[in-house]
Structure formats: C-alpha cells, structure tokens
Write an enzyme that holds these catalytic residues in place. Structure first.
Site, PDB file in Angstrom:
ATOM      1  N   LYS A   1       0.849  -1.204   0.000  1.00 25.92           N
ATOM      2  CA  LYS A   1       0.000   0.000   0.000  1.00 25.92           C
ATOM      3  C   LYS A   1       0.879   1.246   0.000  1.00 25.92           C
ATOM      4  O   LYS A   1       1.670   1.448   0.914  1.00 25.92           O
ATOM      5  CB  LYS A   1      -0.915   0.001   1.229  1.00 25.92           C
ATOM      6  CG  LYS A   1      -1.708   1.305   1.429  1.00 25.92           C
ATOM      7  CD  LYS A   1      -2.621   1.256   2.654  1.00 25.92           C
ATOM      8  CE  LYS A   1      -3.248   2.624   2.949  1.00 25.92           C
ATOM      9  NZ  LYS A   1      -4.099   2.620   4.170  1.00 25.92           N
TER      10      LYS A   1
ATOM     11  N   ASP B   1      -2.256  10.213   3.903  1.00 25.10           N
ATOM     12  CA  ASP B   1      -3.677   9.888   4.039  1.00 25.10           C
ATOM     13  C   ASP B   1      -4.386  10.940   4.882  1.00 25.10           C
ATOM     14  O   ASP B   1      -4.347  10.902   6.111  1.00 25.10           O
ATOM     15  CB  ASP B   1      -3.836   8.496   4.678  1.00 25.10           C
ATOM     16  CG  ASP B   1      -5.299   8.070   4.766  1.00 25.10           C
ATOM     17  OD1 ASP B   1      -6.161   8.767   4.182  1.00 25.10           O
ATOM     18  OD2 ASP B   1      -5.565   7.027   5.398  1.00 25.10           O
TER      19      ASP B   1
ATOM     20  N   LYS C   1      -9.871  12.964   8.217  1.00 25.48           N
ATOM     21  CA  LYS C   1      -9.352  12.582   9.527  1.00 25.48           C
ATOM     22  C   LYS C   1      -9.291  13.809  10.445  1.00 25.48           C
ATOM     23  O   LYS C   1      -9.332  14.941   9.975  1.00 25.48           O
ATOM     24  CB  LYS C   1      -7.923  12.017   9.379  1.00 25.48           C
ATOM     25  CG  LYS C   1      -7.833  10.626   8.788  1.00 25.48           C
ATOM     26  CD  LYS C   1      -6.394  10.127   8.820  1.00 25.48           C
ATOM     27  CE  LYS C   1      -6.263   8.771   8.134  1.00 25.48           C
ATOM     28  NZ  LYS C   1      -7.002   7.692   8.810  1.00 25.48           N
TER      29      LYS C   1
ATOM     30  N   ASP D   1       1.654   6.174   5.618  1.00 27.22           N
ATOM     31  CA  ASP D   1       0.668   5.284   5.024  1.00 27.22           C
ATOM     32  C   ASP D   1       1.153   4.598   3.739  1.00 27.22           C
ATOM     33  O   ASP D   1       0.395   3.901   3.080  1.00 27.22           O
ATOM     34  CB  ASP D   1      -0.642   6.054   4.772  1.00 27.22           C
ATOM     35  CG  ASP D   1      -1.865   5.171   4.927  1.00 27.22           C
ATOM     36  OD1 ASP D   1      -1.751   4.094   5.536  1.00 27.22           O
ATOM     37  OD2 ASP D   1      -2.943   5.558   4.428  1.00 27.22           O
TER      38      ASP D   1
ATOM     39  N   ASP E   1     -12.027   7.378   3.770  1.00 26.60           N
ATOM     40  CA  ASP E   1     -10.824   7.100   4.556  1.00 26.60           C
ATOM     41  C   ASP E   1     -10.481   5.608   4.539  1.00 26.60           C
ATOM     42  O   ASP E   1      -9.417   5.212   5.000  1.00 26.60           O
ATOM     43  CB  ASP E   1     -11.016   7.596   5.995  1.00 26.60           C
ATOM     44  CG  ASP E   1      -9.709   7.741   6.758  1.00 26.60           C
ATOM     45  OD1 ASP E   1      -8.635   7.664   6.117  1.00 26.60           O
ATOM     46  OD2 ASP E   1      -9.757   7.928   7.985  1.00 26.60           O
TER      47      ASP E   1
ATOM     48  N   GLU F   1      -9.393   3.867   2.143  1.00 32.23           N
ATOM     49  CA  GLU F   1      -8.881   3.993   0.777  1.00 32.23           C
ATOM     50  C   GLU F   1      -7.846   2.928   0.420  1.00 32.23           C
ATOM     51  O   GLU F   1      -7.666   2.592  -0.737  1.00 32.23           O
ATOM     52  CB  GLU F   1      -8.263   5.385   0.581  1.00 32.23           C
ATOM     53  CG  GLU F   1      -6.808   5.545   1.039  1.00 32.23           C
ATOM     54  CD  GLU F   1      -6.594   5.363   2.537  1.00 32.23           C
ATOM     55  OE1 GLU F   1      -7.580   5.459   3.286  1.00 32.23           O
ATOM     56  OE2 GLU F   1      -5.447   5.103   2.949  1.00 32.23           O
TER      57      GLU F   1
ATOM     58  N   ARG G   1      -7.771  -0.297   0.840  1.00 35.60           N
ATOM     59  CA  ARG G   1      -8.366  -1.477   0.190  1.00 35.60           C
ATOM     60  C   ARG G   1      -8.701  -1.193  -1.267  1.00 35.60           C
ATOM     61  O   ARG G   1      -8.715  -2.100  -2.086  1.00 35.60           O
ATOM     62  CB  ARG G   1      -9.587  -1.920   0.997  1.00 35.60           C
ATOM     63  CG  ARG G   1     -10.607  -0.847   1.181  1.00 35.60           C
ATOM     64  CD  ARG G   1     -11.515  -1.065   2.388  1.00 35.60           C
ATOM     65  NE  ARG G   1     -10.866  -0.732   3.660  1.00 35.60           N
ATOM     66  CZ  ARG G   1     -11.423  -0.921   4.862  1.00 35.60           C
ATOM     67  NH1 ARG G   1     -12.622  -1.471   4.957  1.00 35.60           N
ATOM     68  NH2 ARG G   1     -10.769  -0.607   5.957  1.00 35.60           N
TER      69      ARG G   1
HETATM   70  N1  BES Z   1      -4.177   4.549   6.924  1.00 35.75           N
HETATM   71  C1  BES Z   1      -5.314   4.294   7.742  1.00 35.75           C
HETATM   72  C2  BES Z   1      -5.045   3.250   8.830  1.00 35.75           C
HETATM   73  C3  BES Z   1      -4.036   3.582   9.885  1.00 35.75           C
HETATM   74  C4  BES Z   1      -4.438   4.059  11.111  1.00 35.75           C
HETATM   75  C5  BES Z   1      -2.694   3.357   9.690  1.00 35.75           C
HETATM   76  C6  BES Z   1      -3.520   4.330  12.096  1.00 35.75           C
HETATM   77  C7  BES Z   1      -1.763   3.637  10.670  1.00 35.75           C
HETATM   78  C8  BES Z   1      -2.178   4.111  11.885  1.00 35.75           C
HETATM   79  C9  BES Z   1      -6.451   3.798   6.873  1.00 35.75           C
HETATM   80  O1  BES Z   1      -6.474   4.268   5.578  1.00 35.75           O
HETATM   81  C10 BES Z   1      -7.712   4.202   7.516  1.00 35.75           C
HETATM   82  O2  BES Z   1      -7.957   5.365   7.614  1.00 35.75           O
HETATM   83  N2  BES Z   1      -8.504   3.236   7.944  1.00 35.75           N
HETATM   84  C11 BES Z   1      -9.743   3.500   8.582  1.00 35.75           C
HETATM   85  C12 BES Z   1     -10.771   2.530   8.027  1.00 35.75           C
HETATM   86  C13 BES Z   1     -12.173   2.831   8.451  1.00 35.75           C
HETATM   87  C14 BES Z   1     -12.622   4.141   7.847  1.00 35.75           C
HETATM   88  C15 BES Z   1     -13.082   1.702   7.977  1.00 35.75           C
HETATM   89  C16 BES Z   1      -9.549   3.253  10.084  1.00 35.75           C
HETATM   90  O3  BES Z   1      -8.807   2.359  10.461  1.00 35.75           O
HETATM   91  O4  BES Z   1     -10.135   4.022  10.858  1.00 35.75           O
HETATM   92 ZN    ZN Z   2      -4.725   4.848   4.765  1.00 38.34          ZN
HETATM   93 MN    MN Z   3      -7.471   6.104   5.388  1.00 41.37          MN
END
Ligand code: BES
Ligand code: ZN
Ligand code: MN
Length: 481
Positions: A249, A254, A261, A272, A331, A333, A335
């Site tokens: 990824k 992000d 966020k 990210d 967010d 993204e 996947r």
């Molecule tokens: N890049 C984030 C996940 C992340 C969080 C990485 C903390 C490193 C530290 C990812 O893209 C994300 O935002 N995931 C969301 C998914 C949710 C919206 C279903 C999450 O984990 O809150």
């Molecule tokens: Zn992310």
């Molecule tokens: Mn994200």
C-alpha cells in the site's frame, strides 16, 4: 548512508581502539573484564545494554547478551545495534560478539548469527533527521568481526548488510514528508533503486493507469493535484523455481479524503506508504541475498486528499478485475488501491501473493503497536509467512477471515461497500474486501502493519518514525522459498 565496511579476522586487531565484547546476564564474566567496575556502575548484562570501560588493552564496550537460556541468533541483531549506538564517535571498532556467543552455544548457526549481527550493526547507526539543519552524524565506518573468517560468516555478513540497507531505505521513504514524497517522487526513487539493484522496473503514469483501468487507484487520487503512479518491479534469477508477488500500500499521505481525519489522526499519516516502502526496500536486497525465486512487486502510489473533485461518499468505483465498490467512507482507501494491485498481481498467476499495508486502526487496537495482523486464504502459506517473520525477528499474529462477516459489505447499488458495520472487527472486514481481488487458487497472505510500520518511541534497533517493518520478513520468505 554508506554501508559499513565489515571485515572478519581470527582475532581482534591489536590496534583497535574499542572492542565490543558480549557477556550474558546469568553467566560469569570473563576474568579479563573489570568486573568490579561493571558491578559498581550497575551493568546487568541485559540484552541491548552496553557500557564502555577501560580494559587491559584499551576501551571495551561490554554488550549485554541477556539470559543465556533465552539467547538465539536473533539476539545478536539487538546486541549489534546496541554496540553500534555505543560506538557513535568511533571510526573503527572490533568485536568478538560472534564468538562470545558461539563459545557458549555450539548449536548456533554461524551464518545466521553473522547475518543478524551485521543487520544490528547497520540498523544501530540509523539516525534519521534528514531535515535537521545540523545533520546528525554517526562516525562508525569500519567493524572487524573477530573469531571466524569462515565463508558462511562472510556470506552472512553480506546478506545482513543488504537486508539492513533495504530496511533503512524503507525507513527513509516512510520518514520523508508527504509533501515531498509525492507519488511521482516515490516512483522516481524506486526506479533509481531498481536500476542499481538488478531489477526490471515499469512505471505507469496517469494515462497508463487509466488505460489499465485501475479504478480504485484513480478514485482515491481524484481529490489530489498530484498524479498517481503504479510501479511494477521484477527480480528474475536464472532458472527460478517459482514466482511470488509482493504488493504494498503506497498512500503517500492519508488525509482521509472527504471523510476527513482529525488533525491528530493525520499527524503520522505520511507513514501510510509503509507497506510500499517495505516492498521496495525488500526488492532492493534480493540480488545480494541470492534469492532463487522470481519476485514481482506491485506498488500503487497516491495520496488521499479532498480537492474539489474528490471521490464522494456514495460514489462507485470499478476495480481492475471488473468488480464494483461503493465508497461510503473515503478514509477506507487502502483497500481500494490494493484491490487494483491484487487484481493485477493475480493476473500473472504467481505461486503466492503477500501484501503489506498500513490498513486499519482496528488492527492497532487489536494487536498494539508492535505486532502485525496476518490474514490468509491458505493455512500452509500462512504458516510459511509466519515462520519467515519469526526467523526475521518481526512479530505477526494470525487473525481470521470469517466468511459470514462478508455480508456486512453488502451494497444495494454495487458488488460491495468499502466498509463493514460499525461493530468491531475492522481489520477482518478490510481483509475480507482484499480477498475479493485475489485469484481463487492463489495462496495469499495479508499483513496489516498499521501498528509496527511506525514507532513513537526509541528502541535499541529503531528510531522515532518509520521502522522498515516487513523488509526482513519478505526477504527471508523469498530467500528460503
Ligand atoms: N491509513 C489508515 C489506517 C491507519 C491508522 C494506519 C492508524 C496507521 C495508523 C487507513 O487508511 C484508515 O484510515 N482506515 C480506517 C478505516 C475505516 C474508515 C473503515 C480506520 O482504520 O479508521
Ligand atoms: Zn490509509
Ligand atoms: Mn485512510
């Protein structure tokens, strides 16, 4: 950073200003070490601890090797890193760490022990701080490893140095701010690495990505003024026995997109692309590590921003393999870009696929900051990757992919939604979405590295920021296929 010059010798050169020597916390110290001084200063021999004392023939960095009953080759990585840290102002040192350990354990694998020691010596010199006006400096340039000049030891050192260089490359990529490590810049640096490391490299720009119908990558990129990239790397040894694929990824920053966020949530989001960085770093070491299998890497690169034409919640994206995803949370993204990458990887019908992604906060909630979540469609392959991670000293823990959770992603308009229901298990629903894009018969492992890709604390072999987690597991997996 230039690699160390590491040489081997039968015994420590008399001219060495500083010699690193290992002692176990539970065993008697060698007679020629000033035991009373070490005791008085509270040196306990714990793994990762060092103390510099006056020896009979010059300075000695006494390096803790921990309790002998817990000692493995892996311990030498930490010991080596602590020695390198303690030697920051020395230009050249010698060390007997290898024989100090092997003299107690005749079952130790000398090649692996040397590899781990070399990894630690290199990693311990990593400083980061690329943007400090006064660049932090580590003076150590040369290490003589005393005790054995065997070929296995020399080869182990060379492999360890290549792996550590890959891991530090991954750290540098992660530590580079999102504003400077744009997708174009990331791709450019990756291509330069490929040229220097004997890899084939193909970089797709926006036009090529549109032509290849990478709808997930395009959808995530839509809110950005930075064009996306998609990089493919190939390592082709002579007569490969198999082909494996690495997918990473590569979200260079992000912001969350329109499902933005919080300010705090964004602070570390330059990390990210930690999965992509691990894949690129691992690829850089394959030649030096004499990897016998063909390895193909697939790396989608974009940031996730919220410009005027950003993907809206409710928009539907068509992924490379034709499946459609209703984006309800922009967010989620990772996947979406991985869906394209896993589809492309599957088209080439590799013998196995591993993807690495800083995918979910839910995985961090489940396993904390140091352990990656491992999900897989194949028990044997899951074991194999977990074994490689164990041999590489990187921690993973298997999580399930429960088929009955898939209905959480049912969408009234598309093949699936990009999020599950808000009732927990977010790492698993993310994994289940990825699984939709992996070819049916292909063994696949997904490593959610959202926790271990980054650290806010200091440890012996890491610095604040990117850790380069995953590089060692990937190289180990490919090396021992
Ligand atoms: N890049 C984030 C996940 C992340 C969080 C990485 C903390 C490193 C530290 C990812 O893209 C994300 O935002 N995931 C969301 C998914 C949710 C919206 C279903 C999450 O984990 O809150
Ligand atoms: Zn992310
Ligand atoms: Mn994200």
């Amino acid at each position: 950073m230039m690699a160390l010059t590491i040489t081997t010798a039968r015994s420590a050169p008399a001219a060495a200003l500083l010699v690193g020597r290992g002692v176990f916390s539970n065993l008697d110290r060698p007679d020629d070490l000033p035991s009373a001084v070490l005791d008085a200063r509270g040196f306990d021999g714990k793994l990762g601890k060092t103390m510099i004392v006056e020896g009979a023939n010059g300075l000695v960095a006494v390096v803790g090797l921990g309790d002998s009953s817990e000692f493995t080759e892996q311990s030498l990585r930490r010991a080596g890193a602590s020695l390198a840290k303690a030697s920051r102002r020395q230009k050249a040192i010698a060390t007997t760490l290898l024989t100090d350990a092997t003299s107690v354990f005749n079952g130790l694998n000398p090649g692996l022990a040397a590899q781990c020691l070399a990894e630690g010596l290199e990693l311990g010199r990593y400083l980061g701080g690329a943007y400090k006006s006064k660049a932090p400096r580590h003076d150590l340039k040369k290490v003589t490893i005393a005790g054995s000049t065997a070929k296995a030891v020399k080869d182990g050192i060379a492999v360890g140095q290549a792996i550590a260089a890959g891991q530090m490359m991954a750290r540098d990529f992660v530590n580079e701010p999102g504003g400077t490590l744009t997708p174009a810049e990331f791709a450019k640096r990756t291509a330069a690495m490929a040229k220097a490391s004997g890899l084939q490299c193909k970089v797709m720009d926006l036009a090529a990505i549109k032509k290849a119908k990478l709808g997930g990558l395009l959808g995530v990129n839509r809110g950005s003024t930075n064009h996306p990239r998609f990089v493919e790397l190939t390592w082709s040894p002579a007569k490969p026995k198999a082909t494996i694929a690495f997918v990473g990824k590569g979200i260079t920053f992000d912001a969350g997109g329109l499902s933005i966020k919080s300010g705090t949530g964004m602070m570390t989001m330059k990390c990210d692309m930690g999965g992509a960085a691990a894949v690129v770093g691992a690829m850089s070491a394959l030649k030096a590590a004499n990897v016998p299998v063909r390895v193909r890497a697939y790396v989608p690169m974009t940031d996730n921003m919220l410009g005027g034409d950003a993907t809206r919640p409710g928009d539907v994206l068509t992924i490379r393999n034709g499946k459609t995803i209703e984006v309800l949370n922009t967010d989620a993204e990772g996947r979406l870009v991985l869906a394209d990458a896993l589809s492309l990887a599957s088209e080439a019908k590799p013998d196995a696929i591993v993807d690495l992604a800083t995918l979910t906060g839910a995985c961090v909630a489940a396993l904390g900051p140091k352990i990656a979540g491992l999900m897989s469609n194949d028990d044997a392959f899951a074991e194999k990757v977990a074994g490689a991670a164990g041999d590489a000293g990187e921690r993973v823990w298997r999580l399930p992919l429960p088929a009955d959770y898939k209905s959480q992603m049912d969408s009234p308009i598309a093949d699936m939604k990009n999020i599950g229901k808000p009732m927990g298990g977010g790492a698993l629903t993310a994994g289940l979405i990825l699984q939709e894009f992996v070819g049916d018969a292909i063994p696949w492992v997904h490593l959610d590295i959202a926790g271990p890709a980054w650290t806010d604390g200091e440890d012996v072999e890491t610095r604040k920021g990117g850790t380069g987690y995953g590089v060692r597991t990937l190289v180990e997996l490919a090396r021992n296929w």
